[in-house]
Design a protein around this motif. Structure first.
Motif, short mmCIF file in Angstrom:
data_model
loop_
_atom_site.label_atom_id
_atom_site.label_comp_id
_atom_site.label_asym_id
_atom_site.label_seq_id
_atom_site.Cartn_x
_atom_site.Cartn_y
_atom_site.Cartn_z
N LEU A 260 24.09 47.37 44.18
CA LEU A 260 23.85 45.95 43.91
C LEU A 260 25.17 45.20 44.00
O LEU A 260 25.76 44.82 42.99
CB LEU A 260 23.21 45.78 42.53
N SER A 261 25.63 44.99 45.20
CA SER A 261 27.00 44.51 45.38
C SER A 261 27.25 43.10 44.83
O SER A 261 28.39 42.72 44.60
CB SER A 261 27.39 44.60 46.85
N HIS A 262 26.19 42.31 44.62
CA HIS A 262 26.40 40.94 44.10
C HIS A 262 26.29 40.88 42.58
O HIS A 262 26.37 39.81 41.99
CB HIS A 262 25.40 39.97 44.72
N VAL A 263 26.04 42.04 41.99
CA VAL A 263 25.79 42.04 40.54
C VAL A 263 27.02 42.57 39.79
O VAL A 263 27.57 43.61 40.13
CB VAL A 263 24.56 42.91 40.18
N ARG A 264 27.41 41.81 38.77
CA ARG A 264 28.48 42.29 37.89
C ARG A 264 27.87 42.51 36.52
O ARG A 264 27.19 41.62 35.99
CB ARG A 264 29.58 41.23 37.82
N VAL A 265 28.08 43.67 35.97
CA VAL A 265 27.55 43.94 34.62
C VAL A 265 28.55 43.45 33.59
O VAL A 265 29.74 43.74 33.69
CB VAL A 265 27.30 45.46 34.42
#
Ligand code: RI2
Length: 320
Positions: A260-265
């Motif tokens: 999920l390259s656009h997701v930052r946790v």
């Protein structure tokens, strides 16, 4: 070596809970002071300061950690010889550990007075101080029931429900997101603290502020169980408590995150509950409204310019 091991265990949360972290740090310094091989007092001071900094750097939020370290390290100030310094540090560490354990007992006795027979309680995370109040109320024969949250992502709620279960207390284990759903059934919320600021704001496990908001809306009282060494002297100077943000992998497995390259946790471990959502803070010196946090810092911790971080630190002379 106990020092390195303890630092690592605090960082990875094998040792966790603000009070336990504080006692473990004091114990590690005690052992280190007794075993490091140095030839003179100056070298001893340097080694001890490095050890203290190593411990303080492990987790940034729980102020019990620097407060414990300062309490032990203050033994260095009056020492004139190496043996004197070693024994002063050992003594300070023992005093801190003893008074920390005693504080939890005192808090239990005072906190239990605020729990009534028939109360339904809610707690969040795993707080030794908050649980001590609940266990003491149960021991006094009060009929109580508890809602305990799961506490994602580290699931400290599991530790809490085991303790409550072992004490035979009727317990409901709920999702963190189910807090508002159940709040109308709750008479009293009781949580611990990792840090308390001079204006009475409470820094505690992430989700506490949301619970406080739900409690406020439902007109349910919220009390905080916290030893005086959870109060943060440096906030008098306007210094903010750093909120630890832990690795995203605690929330989402790396394999999934990579896809999920656009997701930052985002994974903050704590949040700040403003003083207006806190009804009472139960310390070993008595229960106070959050507005009196300053008096705890002034009266029981004291403040002075510290050796570490050039900030205001606890004056451990006042610590017993
Ligand atoms: O000192 P006691 O009352 O045990 O715990 C106080 C607080 O320390 C814990 O932090 P973490 O689980 O170490 O991140 C929780 O936030 C808990 O409420």
């Amino acid at each position: 070596m106990l020092l390195t091991e303890t630092a690592e265990d605090i960082r990875t949360m094998k040792i966790r809970g603000a009070g336990r972290i504080a006692r473990a740090a004091a114990e590690a310094l005690r052992e280190y002071a007794g075993t490091i091989e140095v030839s003179d007092l100056a070298a001893f001071r340097t080694e001890m300061q490095e050890a203290a900094e190593q411990l303080i750097a492990t987790r940034p939020t729980a102020v019990s950690l620097p407060n414990a370290v300062h309490a032990v390290m203050s033994g260095l100030s009056g020492a004139d010889s190496l043996p004197e310094a070693r024994s002063a540090l050992r003594e300070r560490a023992d005093t801190f550990i003893r008074s920390s354990l005693h504080a939890v007992e005192e808090i239990a006795a005072i906190g239990a007075r605020h729990i009534s027979d028939g109360d339904v309680l809610m707690t969040h995370c795993n707080s030794e101080a908050a649980l001590a109040c609940i266990l003491e109320a149960d021991r006094q024969g009060k009929e109580i029931e508890v809602y305990a949250t799961e506490v994602r992502p580290r699931n400290q709620g599991l530790v809490t429900i085991r303790t409550l279960n072992d004490a035979g207390i009727r317990t409901n284990y709920i999702l963190d997101s189910a807090v508002r759903y159940f709040m109308n059934e709750v008479d009293l919320v009781i949580v611990g603290a990792d840090a308390i600021t001079v204006n009475g704001a409470v820094v505690n496990k992430i989700g506490t502020a949301q619970i406080a908001l739900a409690a406020h809306e439902a007109r349910t009282n919220l009390i905080v169980a916290a030893e005086t060494y959870k109060f943060a002297p440096r906030t008098i100077l306007g210094e903010l408590i750093e909120i630890e943000e832990r690795s995203g992998s605690e929330v989402l497995p790396d394999t999934l995150a990579r896809a999920l390259s656009h997701v930052r946790v985002r994974n903050p471990a704590f949040d700040v509950t403003p003083a207006e959502y806190v009804d009472l803070i139960v310390t070993e010196k008595g229960a106070i409204p959050p507005g009196l946090a300053y008096s705890i810092i002034k009266e029981y911790l004291g403040w002075s310019i510290g050796e570490f971080h050039k900030g205001l630190v606890m004056n451990s002379e006042n610590h017993e």
